[in-house]
Design an enzyme around this catalytic site. Structure first.
Site, mmCIF file in Angstrom:
data_model
loop_
_atom_site.group_PDB
_atom_site.id
_atom_site.type_symbol
_atom_site.label_atom_id
_atom_site.label_comp_id
_atom_site.label_asym_id
_atom_site.label_seq_id
_atom_site.Cartn_x
_atom_site.Cartn_y
_atom_site.Cartn_z
ATOM 1 C CG LEU A 297 -2.088 0.925 1.270
ATOM 2 C CD1 LEU A 297 -3.013 0.706 0.080
ATOM 3 C CD2 LEU A 297 -2.879 0.739 2.558
ATOM 4 C CG ASP A 298 1.261 3.372 -3.639
ATOM 5 O OD1 ASP A 298 2.144 2.532 -3.857
ATOM 6 O OD2 ASP A 298 0.373 3.663 -4.457
ATOM 7 N NE ARG A 299 6.640 8.520 3.337
ATOM 8 C CZ ARG A 299 7.153 9.726 3.184
ATOM 9 N NH1 ARG A 299 7.431 10.178 1.969
ATOM 10 N NH2 ARG A 299 7.408 10.477 4.215
ATOM 11 C CB SER B 141 -2.495 4.545 -0.228
ATOM 12 O OG SER B 141 -2.359 5.027 -1.548
#
Length: 193
Positions: free
Chosen positions: A44-46, A48
């Site tokens: 999960l992207d930073r 997000s």
């Protein structure tokens, strides 16, 4: 028995336990989770937020993260603009990105969900409206939902992963996690919808 943790990842936290090579100190999973031997099942992207699954079982990890299993991932997405039927239909049919066509997505316009406050808050612009979408995808390309909404002219302002399969972040405070308690609870989430 496999261990499975449901973590509500805050904005700005890396989906890994260490941050090697960065000149600045960035928050990682080790700032929130002291459980040994578990690893993220997917990323999960930073920038997000929301559900990140961590487990200690390689087969379960592959079932969750591998696109071949097409496990549904549902996101609440705050976008800039006022989505019209044509833009939503493009998302539903699949969007052409630089790395190819996406699979069709389930997309619905929704009322603002009852979520925790983001720190820092998103930028607000008086002259440009924002809206919320619920988007379910069954693949996991890098920054896929953000790229899909941008491709139809609706830049993402906030992205919250709400569920993976039948596992949800509902009831888990931001920065907290819940460990699932047994084979029935772990196995049921892997079925998806």
């Amino acid at each position: 028995m496999a261990r499975l943790l449901l973590f509500n990842k805050p904005y700005g936290v890396l989906s890994q336990f260490t941050d090697r090579g960065s000149p600045t100190v960035r928050a990682t999973l080790s700032d929130y989770i002291a459980v040994k031997g578990v690893y993220p099942a997917g990323r999960l992207d930073r920038d997000s937020e929301g559900l990140l699954l961590l487990c200690d079982d390689g087969r379960l990890q592959a079932r969750i993260a591998d696109p071949r299993f097409k496990m549904p991932k549902t996101y609440f997405v705050q976008v800039e603009g006022d989505p019209q039927a044509a833009e939503l239909e493009r998302l539903r049919k699949g969007v052409l990105l630089k790395d190819g066509m996406t699979l069709p997505a389930e997309v619905a316009r929704i009322d603002p969900p009852d979520l925790w406050q983001r720190d820092p808050p998103i930028r607000q612009r008086k002259a440009i409206p924002d809206s919320w979408l619920r988007i379910t995808i069954r693949e996991g390309r890098n920054r896929q939902v953000r790229r899909m909404t941008a491709a139809v002219g609706l830049p993402t302002l906030r992205l919250v992963r709400w569920s993976i399969g039948d596992w949800s972040v509902a009831g888990i405070a931001q920065g907290a996690y819940r460990e699932l308690s047994g084979p029935a609870e772990i196995g049921s989430g892997a079925q998806g919808r």
